[in-house]
Design a protein around this motif. Structure first.
Motif, PDB file in Angstrom:
ATOM      1  N   GLU A 143     -55.563  50.785  10.439  1.00 23.17           N
ATOM      2  CA  GLU A 143     -55.535  49.940   9.005  1.00 23.17           C
ATOM      3  C   GLU A 143     -57.407  49.819   8.905  1.00 23.17           C
ATOM      4  O   GLU A 143     -57.039  48.761  10.022  1.00 23.17           O
ATOM      5  CB  GLU A 143     -54.778  49.353   8.296  1.00 23.17           C
ATOM      6  N   ARG A 144     -58.376  49.959   8.122  1.00 26.07           N
ATOM      7  CA  ARG A 144     -59.359  49.396   8.264  1.00 26.07           C
ATOM      8  C   ARG A 144     -59.454  48.730   7.185  1.00 26.07           C
ATOM      9  O   ARG A 144     -61.028  47.893   6.998  1.00 26.07           O
ATOM     10  CB  ARG A 144     -60.318  50.619   8.791  1.00 26.07           C
ATOM     11  N   GLY A 145     -59.315  48.620   5.702  1.00 27.57           N
ATOM     12  CA  GLY A 145     -59.306  47.850   4.684  1.00 27.57           C
ATOM     13  C   GLY A 145     -58.969  46.842   4.527  1.00 27.57           C
ATOM     14  O   GLY A 145     -58.776  46.532   3.812  1.00 27.57           O
ATOM     15  N   ARG A 146     -57.272  46.584   4.723  1.00 26.53           N
ATOM     16  CA  ARG A 146     -56.809  45.372   4.449  1.00 26.53           C
ATOM     17  C   ARG A 146     -56.747  44.470   5.529  1.00 26.53           C
ATOM     18  O   ARG A 146     -57.163  45.197   6.406  1.00 26.53           O
ATOM     19  CB  ARG A 146     -55.119  46.012   4.064  1.00 26.53           C
ATOM     20  N   LEU A 147     -56.737  43.331   4.975  1.00 29.81           N
ATOM     21  CA  LEU A 147     -56.098  41.912   6.154  1.00 29.81           C
ATOM     22  C   LEU A 147     -54.894  41.873   6.642  1.00 29.81           C
ATOM     23  O   LEU A 147     -55.262  41.957   7.728  1.00 29.81           O
ATOM     24  CB  LEU A 147     -56.937  40.542   5.722  1.00 29.81           C
ATOM     25  N   VAL A 148     -53.860  42.228   5.645  1.00 30.42           N
ATOM     26  CA  VAL A 148     -52.627  42.255   6.436  1.00 30.42           C
ATOM     27  C   VAL A 148     -51.730  43.124   5.485  1.00 30.42           C
ATOM     28  O   VAL A 148     -52.102  43.396   4.244  1.00 30.42           O
ATOM     29  CB  VAL A 148     -51.684  40.748   5.522  1.00 30.42           C
ATOM     30  N   ILE A 149     -51.131  43.714   6.330  1.00 28.38           N
ATOM     31  CA  ILE A 149     -50.084  44.987   5.903  1.00 28.38           C
ATOM     32  C   ILE A 149     -49.053  44.743   6.639  1.00 28.38           C
ATOM     33  O   ILE A 149     -48.815  44.318   7.599  1.00 28.38           O
ATOM     34  CB  ILE A 149     -51.004  46.848   6.020  1.00 28.38           C
ATOM     35  N   ALA A 150     -47.650  45.315   5.821  1.00 30.81           N
ATOM     36  CA  ALA A 150     -46.072  45.389   6.371  1.00 30.81           C
ATOM     37  C   ALA A 150     -46.959  47.009   6.873  1.00 30.81           C
ATOM     38  O   ALA A 150     -46.942  48.121   6.492  1.00 30.81           O
ATOM     39  CB  ALA A 150     -45.862  46.096   5.377  1.00 30.81           C
ATOM     40  N   ARG A 159     -42.311  45.524  10.179  1.00 31.60           N
ATOM     41  CA  ARG A 159     -43.869  43.821  10.091  1.00 31.60           C
ATOM     42  C   ARG A 159     -44.360  44.025   9.816  1.00 31.60           C
ATOM     43  O   ARG A 159     -45.386  44.684   8.948  1.00 31.60           O
ATOM     44  CB  ARG A 159     -43.649  43.536  12.166  1.00 31.60           C
ATOM     45  N   ILE A 160     -44.805  42.568   9.752  1.00 30.27           N
ATOM     46  CA  ILE A 160     -45.920  41.685   8.891  1.00 30.27           C
ATOM     47  C   ILE A 160     -47.155  41.640   9.824  1.00 30.27           C
ATOM     48  O   ILE A 160     -47.150  40.480  10.748  1.00 30.27           O
ATOM     49  CB  ILE A 160     -46.100  41.036   7.519  1.00 30.27           C
ATOM     50  N   THR A 161     -48.494  42.160   9.419  1.00 33.92           N
ATOM     51  CA  THR A 161     -49.360  41.713  11.279  1.00 33.92           C
ATOM     52  C   THR A 161     -51.360  42.193  10.105  1.00 33.92           C
ATOM     53  O   THR A 161     -51.273  42.203   8.856  1.00 33.92           O
ATOM     54  CB  THR A 161     -49.420  43.503  11.665  1.00 33.92           C
ATOM     55  N   MET A 162     -51.964  41.549  11.171  1.00 31.95           N
ATOM     56  CA  MET A 162     -52.514  41.147  10.728  1.00 31.95           C
ATOM     57  C   MET A 162     -53.603  42.871  11.342  1.00 31.95           C
ATOM     58  O   MET A 162     -52.657  42.842  12.387  1.00 31.95           O
ATOM     59  CB  MET A 162     -53.977  40.425  11.247  1.00 31.95           C
ATOM     60  N   THR A 163     -54.973  42.778  10.348  1.00 29.34           N
ATOM     61  CA  THR A 163     -55.428  44.135  10.916  1.00 29.34           C
ATOM     62  C   THR A 163     -56.517  44.296  11.720  1.00 29.34           C
ATOM     63  O   THR A 163     -57.441  43.321  11.944  1.00 29.34           O
ATOM     64  CB  THR A 163     -55.977  45.189   9.594  1.00 29.34           C
ATOM     65  N   PRO A 164     -56.638  45.401  12.446  1.00 32.16           N
ATOM     66  CA  PRO A 164     -57.541  44.929  13.376  1.00 32.16           C
ATOM     67  C   PRO A 164     -59.509  44.515  12.692  1.00 32.16           C
ATOM     68  O   PRO A 164     -59.629  43.465  13.488  1.00 32.16           O
ATOM     69  CB  PRO A 164     -57.836  46.717  13.750  1.00 32.16           C
ATOM     70  N   PRO A 165     -59.465  45.083  11.667  1.00 27.81           N
ATOM     71  CA  PRO A 165     -60.423  44.040  11.672  1.00 27.81           C
ATOM     72  C   PRO A 165     -60.589  42.431  11.382  1.00 27.81           C
ATOM     73  O   PRO A 165     -61.502  42.308  11.857  1.00 27.81           O
ATOM     74  CB  PRO A 165     -60.338  44.760   9.877  1.00 27.81           C
TER      75      PRO A 165
END
Ligand code: 6PG
Length: 263
Positions: free
Chosen positions: A178-185, A195-201
């Protein structure tokens, strides 16, 4: 209890530093010293310090030290620290597996932090995607990034699982890419749960990222992550490369036993 000695830097590059300490007690002290230092630095120019906490068991002692050891507690202006979570389990805040509950019971209920500074994921919502959407909006509201910019945490605390995951970026899961969202399920098959997580960016946009890794059971994975081939899908902790911040790996001796010292 004596204060553990400072760690020994065994690897340092332009990208990261690896500092080895004796055990999880020393790891917790080293992380506490680093966080207090970062907070004092941030509060020289800003009126807040933004800290994204990690879950799991390793940081529990760190949280207790920050809340109870005067050499740390008294150094922090708790009214100016804003707490976030890098990831959260899809459970209510009072659930034994909740990362929020871990930090709340070990630290937040014992310190004078304003409730408004505690940015909890509303993971009690049965719709995991909505939890992620809401948290993403919370980050945007708090950080107010310019167009095309990302929220920038002063400090992100991370752990590493023995499978190489960090936050809730698990091997073979969609969140790794995931590179577009800040946080995803993120659906994690082995848990049959989101799990809900912040993304690499957003993790990589931090001013400072600190990994805490403890235990011999992680030694081989740590060797793969730090000194093996680049295989971020298999070892998502390899995704963490701050774009314009620092990366500090705090590891205890048992976890570091398979690392080869830089020649
Ligand atoms: C979580 C954490 C996770 C954790 C690692 C290491 O939600 O569990 O955010 O990424 O940091 O799994 O966990 P331990 O510290 O318990 O080994």
């Amino acid at each position: 209890m004596d204060v553990p000695p400072f760690g020994e830097t065994i690897m340092r590059s332009s990208e990261f530093e690896v500092r080895v300490v004796e055990d999880v007690e020393a790891l917790s002290h080293e992380a506490a010293r680093a966080i207090v230092g970062l907070a004092m630095e941030a509060l020289q120019t800003r009126d807040y310090f933004s800290l994204a906490l990690s879950g799991g068991s390793t940081p529990k002692r760190l949280y207790a030290l920050l809340a109870q050891d005067p050499s740390f507690r008294e150094e922090l202006d708790w009214s100016k620290i804003h707490f976030f979570w890098g990831d959260e389990r899809h459970v209510p805040p009072d659930h034994p597996e909740s990362n929020y509950r871990l930090a709340y019971e070990a630290m937040l209920l014992k310190v004078p932090v304003p409730t408004a500074n505690i940015h909890r994921l509303r993971a009690e919502n049965p719709d995991a995607s909505m939890v992620a959407d809401e948290y993403e909006q919370e980050l945007l509201t708090f950080f107010q990034p310019q167009q095309g910019e990302l929220p920038r945490f002063h400090c992100v605390l991370l752990g590493m699982g023995s499978d190489g995951h960090t936050a809730s970026l698990f091997p073979g899961t969609s969140a790794v890419h995931e590179r577009g969202r800040l946080v995803i399920a993120n659906w994690v098959e082995k848990f049959q749960a989101h799990r809900i997580t912040m993304t690499p960016p957003v993790l990589n946009n931090a001013n400072s990222v600190i990994f805490m890794v403890s235990g011999e059971e992680k030694a081989e994975t740590l060797r793969q992550v730090l000194q093996g081939e680049e295989q971020p899908d298999q070892f998502p902790s390899q995704l963490i490369k701050p774009t314009h911040g620092t990366l500090l790996w705090l590891v205890d001796k048992p976890a570091s036993k398979l690392l080869t010292l830089q020649g």
